[in-house]
Design a protein around this motif. Structure first.
Motif, short mmCIF file in Angstrom:
data_model
loop_
_atom_site.label_atom_id
_atom_site.label_comp_id
_atom_site.label_asym_id
_atom_site.label_seq_id
_atom_site.Cartn_x
_atom_site.Cartn_y
_atom_site.Cartn_z
N LEU A 183 -11.28 15.26 -12.78
CA LEU A 183 -11.88 16.27 -13.65
C LEU A 183 -12.31 17.51 -12.87
N LEU A 184 -12.70 17.31 -11.63
CA LEU A 184 -13.15 18.46 -10.82
C LEU A 184 -11.99 19.24 -10.22
N THR A 185 -10.96 18.53 -9.79
CA THR A 185 -9.87 19.18 -9.04
C THR A 185 -8.57 19.29 -9.82
N GLY A 186 -8.43 18.49 -10.88
CA GLY A 186 -7.17 18.48 -11.63
C GLY A 186 -6.09 17.65 -10.99
N THR A 187 -6.42 16.96 -9.87
CA THR A 187 -5.43 16.15 -9.15
C THR A 187 -5.70 14.68 -9.42
N ASP A 188 -4.68 13.99 -9.93
CA ASP A 188 -4.83 12.55 -10.15
C ASP A 188 -4.23 11.79 -8.98
N ASP A 189 -4.05 10.49 -9.13
CA ASP A 189 -3.57 9.63 -8.04
C ASP A 189 -2.12 9.20 -8.23
N SER A 190 -1.33 9.97 -8.99
CA SER A 190 0.07 9.60 -9.21
C SER A 190 0.86 9.59 -7.91
N SER A 191 0.47 10.45 -6.96
CA SER A 191 1.24 10.56 -5.72
C SER A 191 0.80 9.59 -4.64
N VAL A 192 -0.21 8.78 -4.93
CA VAL A 192 -0.73 7.86 -3.93
C VAL A 192 0.31 6.78 -3.64
N ILE A 193 0.58 6.55 -2.37
CA ILE A 193 1.49 5.48 -1.94
C ILE A 193 0.65 4.25 -1.63
N ALA A 194 0.84 3.20 -2.38
CA ALA A 194 0.00 2.01 -2.28
C ALA A 194 0.33 1.20 -1.04
N LYS A 195 -0.72 0.65 -0.44
CA LYS A 195 -0.55 -0.33 0.63
C LYS A 195 -0.70 -1.72 0.04
N GLU A 196 -0.21 -2.68 0.77
CA GLU A 196 -0.25 -4.05 0.26
C GLU A 196 -1.68 -4.57 0.24
N ASP A 197 -1.98 -5.36 -0.78
CA ASP A 197 -3.30 -5.97 -0.90
C ASP A 197 -3.57 -6.85 0.33
N PRO A 198 -4.79 -6.77 0.93
CA PRO A 198 -5.06 -7.55 2.15
C PRO A 198 -4.86 -9.05 1.97
N LYS A 199 -5.28 -9.58 0.83
CA LYS A 199 -5.12 -11.02 0.60
C LYS A 199 -3.65 -11.38 0.51
N VAL A 200 -2.91 -10.54 -0.22
CA VAL A 200 -1.47 -10.79 -0.34
C VAL A 200 -0.80 -10.64 1.01
N ALA A 201 -1.20 -9.59 1.77
CA ALA A 201 -0.61 -9.37 3.09
C ALA A 201 -0.91 -10.53 4.03
N LYS A 202 -2.15 -11.05 3.97
CA LYS A 202 -2.52 -12.16 4.84
C LYS A 202 -1.71 -13.40 4.50
N GLY A 203 -1.58 -13.69 3.20
CA GLY A 203 -0.78 -14.83 2.78
C GLY A 203 0.69 -14.67 3.15
N ARG A 204 1.20 -13.44 2.96
CA ARG A 204 2.59 -13.18 3.32
C ARG A 204 2.79 -13.32 4.82
N GLN A 205 1.79 -12.85 5.61
CA GLN A 205 1.91 -12.94 7.07
C GLN A 205 1.89 -14.40 7.51
N ALA A 206 1.03 -15.23 6.88
CA ALA A 206 0.99 -16.64 7.22
C ALA A 206 2.31 -17.33 6.85
N GLY A 207 2.83 -16.98 5.69
CA GLY A 207 4.11 -17.55 5.27
C GLY A 207 5.23 -17.11 6.19
N LYS A 208 5.20 -15.86 6.62
CA LYS A 208 6.22 -15.36 7.54
C LYS A 208 6.16 -16.10 8.87
N ALA A 209 4.92 -16.32 9.37
CA ALA A 209 4.77 -17.04 10.64
C ALA A 209 5.29 -18.47 10.52
N GLU A 210 4.98 -19.11 9.39
CA GLU A 210 5.45 -20.48 9.19
C GLU A 210 6.97 -20.54 9.13
N LEU A 211 7.56 -19.60 8.41
CA LEU A 211 9.01 -19.55 8.31
C LEU A 211 9.66 -19.28 9.66
N LEU A 212 9.10 -18.33 10.42
CA LEU A 212 9.65 -18.00 11.74
C LEU A 212 9.55 -19.19 12.69
#
Length: 616
Positions: A183-212
């Motif tokens: 409302l103050l700047t007229g800029t929304d968050d449409s251009s934001v590039i999302a990072k992976e959720d930490p919990k999802v990233a941690k689970g994915r990293q553990a799964g990756k380590a197990e697979l490797l």
């Protein structure tokens, strides 16, 4: 004005109930009166008609009313829309002149145009905007509910010591800050590039380590099956030696194949000559077969001619007797109608002539057969000689191949097999090394990443023009001891003369909260930013109604300047103030503004809900 809409009329309906109505105009609108006259109920009904989730609180006066209706006018095309909703809940019916009725979902659904939230966002110029919901950059569509809490401030919210931007819910803090920044700047968050959720990233990293790890064990087992395996460097050297030996063996094989080329050409020529003779013998064999068929046909023709001739002779020997039909003698027969026919003796002569001709043809055929048989015998002699030449060249070529070419080819095949094994070992070693590095990386804890894009929280610099608007309003109201207004990035709230808003008593907090929301409205109108362009505030002057201990001496002059300033500053927008009638100057007179004064008694209008048998 390009964005927003104006509230025009709020109504309550029910079977056999007189309508309860309040009308609004542009600029300042005041709803004043004592307690229990339905003032706060009006704010609840407005919010509910605009898609709020909470049904208005049940008050005795509203018993029997079933429907709330709100008329709004778009600033863009001045079309008037009527939003109707049952007080029992459910969806919203939207009607307007010249268009079919629409049923709008009360609950916001991103991308669904048939919701009251999306409808109001489009009118406000905020359709299609997105807000971030966490630090990792996950976004969701903007809802009108995100805006409503900044334009409809009830009597409980106005005195809260929390930030006007934040609801106090930790999970929604990022989104709420992003809405205020939008409302103050007229800029929304449409251009934001999302990072992976930490919990999802941690689970994915553990799964990756197990697979490797599983893949690494499998690779090591396969290396063990391949036999004695050296280091990566040793295996690369071994492969290089095998490749060099393979190149030498291939050169030797090519040389051996080149030496066999003349014999191969000789064998090919002998084979071609043999095929030529075989082709001619095949043609002659086919001719003999056809000659046999022709001889059989001639023999058949001779037997047929012999039978016809014999039959003709027999018929010629027969005499004419009586007619088998009438019994008359032959001399009495009428023969004028008969056609001239050959006599049996003529047929016999013709058959003999044809027999002589066929015998001559048969004699010629016999001569041709003998000549063809003689020629075929000659070709068989030639074929035997050519077969012998072909066998000799083939045997010579075979001996050469066995002595040189086959030996060289076998050596090349053996080296290629060794090369394949060496490459497999080297590939497995490289993969194992790569997986070890990846496994080490996967087992290394990662730092928490933030999304790429602007911070969701509004900074002091971003809120500078907004802070000046708040300061201008407070100065116009003659706020006591006012020095400077700034914005706290940590608190997401204004700081008045170095003192946080939340540190004041509830009465002063209400006045500053009113300045906060009115400044947001004025800034949006001035800069023509997307916004609903109305604000409703319930009880901003509670400091004069229920002052805290340190607010009893608050200057009454502020109240006077408050009304004058709001009246003059928002002619191009819409402000609705709900207040106790005792806080109106000059016994309720504020000039030419829209004042709805409830008395709570029979003198004038009692309240929002009319008594039975009276009109609103």
């Amino acid at each position: 004005m390009k964005f927003g809409f104006a509230l025009r009329r709020l109504s309550l309906f029910g079977p056999d109930k007189p309508p309860a109505e309040v009308a609004f105009t542009c600029g300042l609108n005041v709803i004043a009166g004592p307690s229990d006259t339905g003032k706060s109920f009006i704010a609840q009904c407005l919010d509910y008609a605009l898609g709020g989730g909470a049904v208005p609180k049940a008050i005795p006066e509203a018993a029997g009313y079933t429907t709330v209706a709100l008329e709004i006018e778009s600033h863009q095309d001045h079309r008037v829309y009527k939003l109707e909703r049952s007080l029992d809940g459910g969806e919203v019916r939207c009607t307007t002149e010249g268009q079919s009725d629409r049923i709008l979902a009360a609950k916001h659904r991103g991308g669904n145009e048939d919701s009251v939230s999306q409808f109001l966002l489009d009118l406000s110029g905020l359709g299609g905007k997105k807000v971030r919901t966490n630090e990792q950059g996950k976004t969701r569509p903007l809802s009108f509910r995100d805006i409503a809490r900044l334009v409809i401030i009830d009597e409980v919210t106005v005195i809260k010591d929390a930030s006007p931007v934040l609801s106090g819910q930790h999970t929604s803090k990022t989104a709420e800050s992003g809405v205020f920044r939008l409302l103050l700047t007229g800029t929304d968050d449409s251009s934001v590039i999302a990072k992976e959720d930490p919990k999802v990233a941690k689970g994915r990293q553990a799964g990756k380590a197990e697979l490797l790890e599983s893949m690494l064990i499998s690779a090591r087992e396969r290396l063990a099956d391949l036999g004695d395996v050296g280091s990566l460097t040793d295996e690369r050297d071994r492969l290089a030696r095998i490749e060099a030996a393979l190149q030498t063996a291939m050169s030797e094989r090519n040389a051996a194949q080149a030496s066999a080329a003349p014999l191969e050409a000789k064998r090919r020529d002998a084979w071609t000559s043999l095929r030529v003779v075989d082709s001619k013998l095949a043609v002659m064999a086919e001719l003999q077969t056809r000659f046999d068929l022709l001889q059989e046909q001639y023999s058949s023709d001779l037997r047929r001619l012999e039978a016809i001739a014999e039959a003709g002779g027999r018929l010629d020997q027969l005499k004419e007797e009586r007619c088998p039909m009438c019994g008359a003698l032959a001399e009495y027969h009428e023969n004028a109608h008969r056609q001239v026919q050959l006599a049996p003796v003529d047929v016999v002569q013709a058959c003999k002539a044809e027999t002589a001709k066929t015998l001559k043809l048969l004699q010629d055929l016999q001569a041709t057969r003998l000549a063809t048989a003689a020629e075929a015998a000659q070709f068989r002699i030639v074929r035997a000689a050519r077969q012998q030449a072909f066998d000799a060249s083939a045997a010579e070529l075979k001996a050469l191949l066995e002595r040189h070419v086959d030996v060289a080819t076998k050596k090349v095949d053996e080296l290629r097999a060794q090369e394949g094994t060496a490459r497999a070992v080297l590939d497995m070693l490289e993969r194992a090394q790569e997986m070890e590095a990846l496994l080490e990386e996967a087992n290394t804890p990662r730092k928490r990443e933030r999304a790429e894009g602007p911070s969701s929280a509004v900074s002091t610099a971003q809120a500078d023009s907004f802070s000046r608007e708040v300061e201008a309003l407070l100065r116009a109201w003659h706020f006591p001891n006012l020095d400077r207004v700034s914005f706290s990035e940590n608190d997401q709230d204004v700081v008045i003369s170095g003192r946080a808003r939340m540190s004041h008593g509830k009465g002063v907090r209400a006045i500053i909260r009113a300045a906060f929301n009115l400044a947001l409205l004025r800034l949006s109108v001035k800069d023509e930013r997307p916004f609903p362009n109305f604000v409703l505030i319930d009880s901003p002057l509670i400091v004069y109604e229920e002052p805290d201990a340190d607010e009893t001496s608050f200057s009454p002059e502020l109240k006077k300047h408050f009304w004058e300033s709001v009246k003059s500053s928002f002619a191009d927008a819409q402000v609705i103030i709900i207040e106790n009638s005792k806080q109106l100057p000059n016994n309720g007179a504020i000039g030419d503004v829209n004042v709805m004064l409830f008395t709570g008694n029979d003198q004038g209008r009692r309240g929002f809900i009319p008594e039975e048998g009276t009109a609103a």
